[in-house]
Design an enzyme around this catalytic site. Structure first.
Site, PDB file in Angstrom:
ATOM      1  N   GLY A 123      31.478  29.019 -13.835  1.00 13.32           N
ATOM      2  CA  GLY A 123      30.243  27.942 -13.802  1.00 13.32           C
ATOM      3  C   GLY A 123      29.981  27.235 -15.139  1.00 13.32           C
ATOM      4  CB  THR A 125      30.596  21.089 -14.109  1.00 16.71           C
ATOM      5  OG1 THR A 125      32.025  21.332 -14.825  1.00 16.71           O
ATOM      6  CG2 THR A 125      30.378  19.625 -13.788  1.00 16.71           C
ATOM      7  CB  THR A 131      32.113  15.012 -19.594  1.00 19.63           C
ATOM      8  OG1 THR A 131      32.642  14.608 -18.445  1.00 19.63           O
ATOM      9  CG2 THR A 131      33.412  15.575 -20.361  1.00 19.63           C
ATOM     10  CD  GLU A 245      39.747  25.253 -16.114  1.00 17.44           C
ATOM     11  OE1 GLU A 245      39.058  24.641 -17.265  1.00 17.44           O
ATOM     12  OE2 GLU A 245      39.417  24.836 -14.923  1.00 17.44           O
TER      13      GLU A 245
HETATM   14  C1  FAD Z   1      37.762  19.731  -6.980  1.00 18.97           C
HETATM   15  C2  FAD Z   1      36.901  20.208  -8.194  1.00 18.97           C
HETATM   16  C3  FAD Z   1      36.660  21.276  -8.970  1.00 18.97           C
HETATM   17  C4  FAD Z   1      36.143  21.699 -10.083  1.00 18.97           C
HETATM   18  N1  FAD Z   1      35.881  22.845 -10.447  1.00 18.97           N
HETATM   19  C5  FAD Z   1      35.059  23.580 -11.336  1.00 18.97           C
HETATM   20  C6  FAD Z   1      34.731  24.716 -11.636  1.00 18.97           C
HETATM   21  O1  FAD Z   1      35.227  25.573 -11.164  1.00 18.97           O
HETATM   22  N2  FAD Z   1      34.054  24.935 -12.680  1.00 18.97           N
HETATM   23  C7  FAD Z   1      33.314  23.815 -13.509  1.00 18.97           C
HETATM   24  O2  FAD Z   1      32.280  24.231 -14.279  1.00 18.97           O
HETATM   25  N3  FAD Z   1      33.637  22.641 -13.084  1.00 18.97           N
HETATM   26  C8  FAD Z   1      34.537  22.353 -12.109  1.00 18.97           C
HETATM   27  N4  FAD Z   1      34.851  21.097 -12.116  1.00 18.97           N
HETATM   28  C9  FAD Z   1      34.118  20.150 -12.600  1.00 18.97           C
HETATM   29  C10 FAD Z   1      34.980  19.166 -13.387  1.00 18.97           C
HETATM   30  O3  FAD Z   1      35.275  19.866 -14.573  1.00 18.97           O
HETATM   31  C11 FAD Z   1      34.363  17.762 -13.792  1.00 18.97           C
HETATM   32  O4  FAD Z   1      34.228  16.972 -12.537  1.00 18.97           O
HETATM   33  C12 FAD Z   1      34.877  17.086 -14.715  1.00 18.97           C
HETATM   34  O5  FAD Z   1      34.831  17.841 -16.009  1.00 18.97           O
HETATM   35  C13 FAD Z   1      34.388  15.716 -15.118  1.00 18.97           C
HETATM   36  O6  FAD Z   1      33.080  15.972 -15.132  1.00 18.97           O
HETATM   37  P1  FAD Z   1      32.016  14.924 -14.310  1.00 18.97           P
HETATM   38  O7  FAD Z   1      32.525  15.108 -12.865  1.00 18.97           O
HETATM   39  O8  FAD Z   1      30.654  15.243 -14.374  1.00 18.97           O
HETATM   40  O9  FAD Z   1      32.135  13.510 -14.615  1.00 18.97           O
HETATM   41  P2  FAD Z   1      31.237  12.686 -15.740  1.00 18.97           P
HETATM   42  O10 FAD Z   1      31.017  13.403 -17.191  1.00 18.97           O
HETATM   43  O11 FAD Z   1      30.030  12.020 -15.028  1.00 18.97           O
HETATM   44  O12 FAD Z   1      32.348  11.405 -16.386  1.00 18.97           O
HETATM   45  C14 FAD Z   1      32.696  10.362 -15.310  1.00 18.97           C
HETATM   46  C15 FAD Z   1      33.714   9.731 -15.791  1.00 18.97           C
HETATM   47  O13 FAD Z   1      33.503   8.863 -16.771  1.00 18.97           O
HETATM   48  C16 FAD Z   1      34.238   8.815 -17.930  1.00 18.97           C
HETATM   49  N5  FAD Z   1      33.661   9.181 -19.336  1.00 18.97           N
HETATM   50  C17 FAD Z   1      32.489   9.971 -19.224  1.00 18.97           C
HETATM   51  N6  FAD Z   1      32.332   9.854 -20.314  1.00 18.97           N
HETATM   52  C18 FAD Z   1      32.871   9.245 -21.183  1.00 18.97           C
HETATM   53  C19 FAD Z   1      32.894   8.967 -22.650  1.00 18.97           C
HETATM   54  N7  FAD Z   1      32.116   9.381 -23.504  1.00 18.97           N
HETATM   55  N8  FAD Z   1      34.517   7.977 -23.091  1.00 18.97           N
HETATM   56  C20 FAD Z   1      35.085   7.638 -21.995  1.00 18.97           C
HETATM   57  N9  FAD Z   1      34.880   7.806 -20.641  1.00 18.97           N
HETATM   58  C21 FAD Z   1      34.022   8.766 -20.313  1.00 18.97           C
HETATM   59  C22 FAD Z   1      35.327   9.833 -17.475  1.00 18.97           C
HETATM   60  O14 FAD Z   1      36.608   8.873 -17.108  1.00 18.97           O
HETATM   61  C23 FAD Z   1      34.944  10.647 -16.348  1.00 18.97           C
HETATM   62  O15 FAD Z   1      35.994  10.815 -15.440  1.00 18.97           O
HETATM   63  C24 FAD Z   1      35.382  20.565 -10.702  1.00 18.97           C
HETATM   64  C25 FAD Z   1      35.645  19.303 -10.370  1.00 18.97           C
HETATM   65  C26 FAD Z   1      36.383  19.293  -9.251  1.00 18.97           C
HETATM   66  C27 FAD Z   1      36.435  17.658  -8.809  1.00 18.97           C
END
Ligand code: FAD
Length: 387
Positions: A123, A125, A131, A245
Site C-alpha cells: 500500500g 499510492t 506519483t 517490482e
Molecule cells: C491496475 C493498477 C494496480 C495498481 N496496484 C498498485 C498497488 O498494488 N500498490 C500501490 O501502491 N499502487 C498501485 N497502483 C498505482 C500506480 O502505481 C499508480 O497509478 C502510478 O504510480 C501512477 O500514479 P497516479 O495514478 O497517481 O498518476 P499521477 O501521479 O496522477 O500521474 C498521472 C499522469 O501524469 C503524468 N505526470 C505526473 N507527474 C508528472 C511529471 N512531474 N512530469 C511528467 N508527467 C507527469 C504521468 O504520465 C502520469 O501517468 C496500481 C495502479 C493500477 C492502475
C-alpha cells in the site's frame, strides 16, 4: 522463435512452462471473462514452491535471487497467463527479507513458504499524492505498543487475496523533517485483523482483470512490533520493493512481448489475403521485427537490473530503464499483434485483446513512463529538477 540465449535458467523455465501448460488459454480467458481470481493457478504455483523462490532456505524457501524470480514471472506471461495475480509476493519479499527483524522473519517467512500465508499487497499510492509519494497523507501515530493509522490509499492490489500487506505511512509530519523522503515508515499489516479493526476496502472495477482497491483507514491499530526496520526510514526500505517490482514487471513485459511475437508471427504466416500470406508484406514484417529487436534489447537491461539487485548494489537506474524499455517493447508488440490479426484481434477467443489490455497497464503502473524519463533526466543526467 529464435531468441538470444542469455544462458538463462533452462531448468526453471522448463518446470514453470510445464506447470503453466496445465492452465491453457481457455483457463485464463474464463477467469478474465468472469472477472475472477486465478485461485487454482496461484495455488499450484504456491504448492510447487515458486511463490517461495526468494525466501532463504533457512526459512523454508528455495533461496533464489531476483533473476530467477524474474524468469518465473516471465514464463507465466509468456505462457499466456498474467503474473499480476501473484507478483506482489515476489517484490514484497525483498523488503521483508532485507529490512525485517529476525523475529519478523521467523514469524512470517516459514508460513509464507508453506503457502499458509500470502504477502501479496503493498500500500503506497494515495489519491491526492499520486506519483509524488513523499506527499502521502496517511499517518501512523504511536500510542504505547501500537500505531494508530488514519488516511486513504488507492489502487492497492490483491488485498482480497492476500493475508499480509506492506503499508507506507508518514510517522513524522513533513514540516518536521530535513528531507521530505524522511519521516515515513513501513508496517506489516495483517489484512484480516485490519478489516475488523479500522480498515475498509472498496474494489475498483478496471480495464484489466486485476483485483485492486481503495483502502480507508479509520484509527486502524497496528502492533508496534509490526514496524519494519527503523521508524522514519520507510521510504528507503520501500525502494527495495519498488526496484524489485520494476525489474519483475520488465520481465513480465518481456514474457508478454514474446507471446505477442509468437502469436502474430504464426498468424501472419498462415493468413492469406490477396493470394499470399500477409507476413510476406514488409509492411507487416517490419513492425513485428522492430518490436522483437526492442524486446531482446530490453531483456539485456532486465538481466543487468537483476544482477545488480542480487549483488545488493544500487540498481534504481537499471530497474527503471528495464521497466521503460520492456513496457514500451511489449506495447509495440501488442499493437502489431492486434493490428495484423485484423478483426480477429478483437475477438476474446484469440486472447490478443486480453493480453493487449494487460500489457497496456505497464505504461502507467507501477510507475508511469514520464516519471522514468524524469528520473533518468534529473538523477542520472543531472538536469535541473522540474518538481
Ligand atoms: C491496475 C493498477 C494496480 C495498481 N496496484 C498498485 C498497488 O498494488 N500498490 C500501490 O501502491 N499502487 C498501485 N497502483 C498505482 C500506480 O502505481 C499508480 O497509478 C502510478 O504510480 C501512477 O500514479 P497516479 O495514478 O497517481 O498518476 P499521477 O501521479 O496522477 O500521474 C498521472 C499522469 O501524469 C503524468 N505526470 C505526473 N507527474 C508528472 C511529471 N512531474 N512530469 C511528467 N508527467 C507527469 C504521468 O504520465 C502520469 O501517468 C496500481 C495502479 C493500477 C492502475
Amino acid at each position: 522463435m529464435q531468441t538470444i540465449d542469455h544462458g538463462s535458467h533452462g531448468d526453471i523455465r522448463d518446470a514453470v512452462r510445464g506447470l503453466c501448460a496445465e492452465f491453457p488459454a481457455e483457463y485464463h480467458r474464463k477467469v478474465d471473462e468472469e472477472r475472477g481470481y486465478p485461485e487454482r493457478f496461484v495455488d499450484a504455483l504456491t504448492k510447487a514452491g515458486w511463490m517461495a523462490a526468494l525466501i532463504p532456505e533457512e526459512y523454508g524457501g528455495s533461496g533464489l535471487g531476483l533473476t530467477e524470480a524474474s524468469v518465473i514471472m516471465e514464463e507465466i506471461n509468456r505462457s499466456g497467463g498474467n503474473s499480476g495475480a501473484c507478483h506482489g509476493q515476489m517484490y514484497n519479499m525483498g523488503t521483508l527479507i532485507r529490512h525485517g527483524s529476525e523475529e519478523q522473519k521467523r514469524k512470517y517467512l516459514p508460513r509464507i513458504a508453506e503457502g499458509a500465508l500470502r504477502l501479496q499487497s503493498m500500500g503506497v499510492t494515495e489519491p491526492t499524492a499520486g506519483t509524488d509519494t513523499t506527499g502521502i497523507k496517511t499517518v501512523a501515530v504511536r500510542k504505547g505498543d501500537r500505531y494508530l493509522v488514519n488516511g486513504q490509499k488507492v489502487w492497492i492490489s490483491r488485498v482480497q487475496h492476500s493475508d499480509l500487506m506492506i503499508l507506507l505511512a508518514r510517522t513524522t509530519p513533513i514540516d518536521q523533517v530535513a528531507k521530505k523522503s524522511e519521516g515515513m515508515s513501513i508496517f506489516l499489516v495483517d489484512l484480516h485483523e485490519a478489516k475488523r479493526k479500522g480498515m475498509s476496502v472498496k474494489p475498483i472495477v478496471n480495464m484489466v482483470n486485476h483485483e485492486t482497491n481503495e483502502l480507508f483507514f479509520d484509527d486502524l491499530e497496528i502492533p508496534a512490533e509490526n514496524l519494519i526496520g527503523e521508524e522514519g526510514q520507510g521510504f528507503k526500505y520501500i525502494l527495495t520493493g519498488l526496484n524489485a517490482e520494476r525489474t519483475l514487471i520488465a520481465a513480465e513485459c518481456i514474457g508478454d512481448g514474446y507471446w505477442f511475437i509468437d502469436k502474430v508471427t504464426a498468424y501472419a504466416k498462415d493468413r492469406k489475403v490477396f493470394g499470399r500470406p500477409i507476413g510476406q508484406n514488409q509492411g507487416v514484417q517490419f513492425p513485428i521485427a522492430e518490436s522483437f529487436i526492442e524486446i531482446e534489447a530490453a531483456n539485456l537491461m532486465r538481466y543487468e537490473a537483476c544482477r545488480l539487485y542480487d549483488a545488493h548494489q544500487p540498481c534504481g537506474a537499471q530497474a527503471n530503464m528495464a521497466k521503460y524499455l520492456a513496457a514500451k517493447a511489449s506495447w509495440e508488440a501488442a499493437n502489431a499483434c492486434i493490428q495484423f490479426h485484423g478483426g480477429f484481434g478483437f475477438a476474446a477467443e484469440f486472447d490478443v485483446e486480453r493480453k493487449f489490455r494487460e500489457t497496456r497497464l505497464y505504461q502507467v503502473a507501477p510507475i508511469s513512463t514520464n516519471l522514468i524519463l524524469s528520473y533518468v533526466a534529473e538523477h542520472i543526467l543531472g538536469l535541473p529538477k522540474s518538481y
